[in-house]
Design an enzyme around this catalytic site. Structure first.
Site, PDB file in Angstrom:
ATOM      1  CE1 TYR A  34      -5.970   4.194  -0.145  1.00 18.62           C
ATOM      2  CE2 TYR A  34      -5.459   1.773   0.081  1.00 18.62           C
ATOM      3  CZ  TYR A  34      -5.628   3.057   0.373  1.00 18.62           C
ATOM      4  OH  TYR A  34      -5.316   3.710   2.157  1.00 18.62           O
ATOM      5  CB  SER A 116      -2.913   2.779   9.571  1.00 19.44           C
ATOM      6  OG  SER A 116      -3.929   3.813   9.673  1.00 19.44           O
ATOM      7  CD  GLN A 137      -1.673   6.695  11.870  1.00 18.45           C
ATOM      8  OE1 GLN A 137      -1.947   5.666  10.887  1.00 18.45           O
ATOM      9  NE2 GLN A 137      -1.565   7.740  11.736  1.00 18.45           N
ATOM     10  CE1 TYR A 139      -2.985  10.420   9.827  1.00 14.97           C
ATOM     11  CE2 TYR A 139      -4.278   8.253   8.783  1.00 14.97           C
ATOM     12  CZ  TYR A 139      -3.303   9.348   9.402  1.00 14.97           C
ATOM     13  OH  TYR A 139      -2.322   9.165   8.173  1.00 14.97           O
ATOM     14  CB  THR A 165       0.315  10.201  10.886  1.00 20.56           C
ATOM     15  OG1 THR A 165       0.878   9.074  11.316  1.00 20.56           O
ATOM     16  CG2 THR A 165       0.590  10.861   9.614  1.00 20.56           C
ATOM     17  CE  LYS A 263       4.244   7.073   8.381  1.00 25.18           C
ATOM     18  NZ  LYS A 263       3.660   7.691   7.274  1.00 25.18           N
ATOM     19  CG  HIS A 287       1.610  10.139   4.043  1.00 26.44           C
ATOM     20  ND1 HIS A 287       0.987  10.276   5.508  1.00 26.44           N
ATOM     21  CD2 HIS A 287       0.203   9.322   3.692  1.00 26.44           C
ATOM     22  CE1 HIS A 287      -0.154   9.144   5.836  1.00 26.44           C
ATOM     23  NE2 HIS A 287      -0.763   8.808   4.834  1.00 26.44           N
ATOM     24  NE  ARG A 290      -1.386   6.887   0.078  1.00 25.48           N
ATOM     25  CZ  ARG A 290      -1.740   6.232  -0.128  1.00 25.48           C
ATOM     26  NH1 ARG A 290      -0.886   5.512  -1.637  1.00 25.48           N
ATOM     27  NH2 ARG A 290      -3.196   6.008  -0.095  1.00 25.48           N
ATOM     28  NE  ARG A 322       8.119   1.041  -4.525  1.00 30.94           N
ATOM     29  CZ  ARG A 322       7.831   1.747  -3.728  1.00 30.94           C
ATOM     30  NH1 ARG A 322       8.330   1.566  -2.538  1.00 30.94           N
ATOM     31  NH2 ARG A 322       7.193   3.088  -3.884  1.00 30.94           N
ATOM     32  N   GLY A 341       6.572   0.478   2.774  1.00 28.83           N
ATOM     33  CA  GLY A 341       4.967   0.607   2.824  1.00 28.83           C
ATOM     34  C   GLY A 341       4.347  -0.371   1.794  1.00 28.83           C
ATOM     35  NE  ARG A 342       2.496   3.533  -3.222  1.00 34.44           N
ATOM     36  CZ  ARG A 342       2.623   5.008  -2.674  1.00 34.44           C
ATOM     37  NH1 ARG A 342       3.658   5.097  -2.176  1.00 34.44           N
ATOM     38  NH2 ARG A 342       2.114   5.896  -2.498  1.00 34.44           N
TER      39      ARG A 342
END
Ligand code: FNR
Length: 403
Positions: A34, A116, A137, A139, A165, A263, A287, A290, A322, A341-342
């Protein structure tokens, strides 16, 4: 040093790829994929990282840089670091520290975090946890009335910018999630969850944390009128009914008096449209690969957006960060700051709040080292002349042979 050095020592990760490796071992496959996965063939996901690796530096040699100034200013907020935490939905499934731990680590490091809508700690608790700026953020899940109530709550709680977003008219085709049965895992049918038992029991540390934390949480910041907090299960369906269009921006401008950050723009035209609608900043983002696959790497889209609106508003970017050197490259091309993010989500999954602090510490140290090697004393002095031509062949991402 960003995090407690003694605690950081206990996390054996020298870089973000190491944190990803620890996260992969700690999480059941369905949860790791995920976070790690992208849409369709993951072309954009890979391009986000490889585009940075294709860019080279043009250092100024024989220059002494004793101290590096990493400070920046974004939509009126002074940050000690030119990177902040991107909104990452369902963070609490990665580790019980979730959004609260991530925000606290960001605040300790002197930077901001973005919460989020798809979060299960109450926004008031997240705001209280961090001494840094916190942005919300949004939605349009649950419709305008649910969003309006959340926006009012965010203002009351002390969130200082609203992030909208615009790249999610529906959830992208994330085939790893489909194959792994993520939807069934989050569903209400108990029997559909039985196939997951073996991967849960083979990850006992994650399982214990998850059970101690009360299992599948609700989305405490999306209160559907007459129904209460949205159950996790309904998110994909709810998102497909929650398209944000430019026509929503004037309404958001009315209900939110602080800065608005748009965003998910990838073109100069959309960036201009966002600014015309009153945005104080735009985030160049796909995103994290994604949503629509085969969009360009975010760093490739950055120059067009900087050219279009960089003299009017702050331009930020995310996707593929990274290493500290990736941050430097984005700043050279005109980003005021970047979102990660990640990079922090792997840290959260690996070791909760400490893991996030560790990720931030790695990137900060990288950043200082890169600036010194580049012969540049301040992030505000970075410019395109520090960037050189692309090599003939792109290296593999995460090419660490030990992995
Ligand atoms: C995201 N992202 C995201 N964006 C957003 O606006 N709202 C959200 O709820 C989420 N949720 C989310 C979950 C996960 C697991 C990931 C990996 C990403 C996108 C995120 O904010 C950011 O744009 C990307 O993560 C940036 O790419 P990197 O840094 O992950 O490569």
């Amino acid at each position: 040093m960003v995090s407690n050095p003694a605690r950081r020592k206990s996390i054996r990760a020298r870089n973000i790829a190491d944190l990803r490796y620890i996260a992969r071992r700690r999480l059941p496959k369905v949860i790791f994929d995920y976070v790690d996965g992208g849409a369709e063939d993951e072309v954009t996901l890979r391009a986000n990282c490889s585009a940075f690796q294709e860019m080279s530096f043009r250092p100024r040699q024989a220059v002494t840089v004793a101290q590096c100034d990493l400070r920046t200013r974004v939509v009126g907020h002074d940050l000690s670091l030119p990177f902040l935490l991107a909104p990452v939905g369902y963070s609490r499934m990665l580790h019980p520290d979730g959004e609260v731990g991530a925000a606290r680590a960001a605040g300790e490091a002197g930077t901001a975090s973005i919460l989020s809508s798809i979060s299960s700690y109450r926004m008031e608790d997240v705001r209280k946890a961090t001494k840094g700026p916190a942005w919300y953020q949004v939605y349009l899940i649950g419709g305008r009335s649910a969003a309006e109530a959340a926006i009012a709550r965010a203002a009351q709680a002390g969130f200082s910018a609203l992030v909208i977003t615009v790249d999610t008219p529906l959830v992208g085709n994330r085939e790893r999630d489909y194959r792994n049965g993520l939807r069934e895992l989050m569903g209400k049918n108990f029997f559909a969850k039985l196939p997951f038992l073996s991967q849960f029991f083979s990850h006992p540390r994650w399982l214990l944390d998850y059970l101690r934390d009360g299992g599948m949480p609700k989305l405490e910041n999306i209160i559907v009128p007459g129904q209460g907090p949205l159950p996790l299960v309904d998110v994909a369906t709810a998102l497909s009914r929650a398209v944000v269009t430019w026509e929503d921006l004037p309404w958001m401008r009315e209900v939110w008096s602080g800065p608005i950050v748009v965003k998910g723009v990838l073109t100069g035209d959309d960036a201009r449209r966002a600014v015309d609608c009153g945005a104080a900043a735009v985030i160049v983002s796909n995103h994290g690969g994604r949503q629509l696959d085969s969009t360009p790497a975010a760093i490739r889209a950055l120059p067009e957006v900087v050219e279009a609106v960089g003299s009017q508003v702050d331009v930020l970017m995310d996707g593929g960060i990274r290493r500290g050197s990736d941050i430097v490259k984005a700043l050279c091309l005109g980003a005021r700051a970047v979102l990660i993010g990640r990079a922090y989500a792997y840290g959260l999954a690996a070791a909760g709040e400490n893991g996030v602090a560790h990720a931030l510490g790695i990137l900060k140290e990288d950043l200082e080292r890169t600036l010194k090697l580049l012969g540049c004393s301040s992030v505000s002095k970075l410019n395109p002349s520090f960037i050189g031509a692309a090599p003939a062949r792109a290296p593999e991402i995460f090419s660490n042979p030990a992995r």
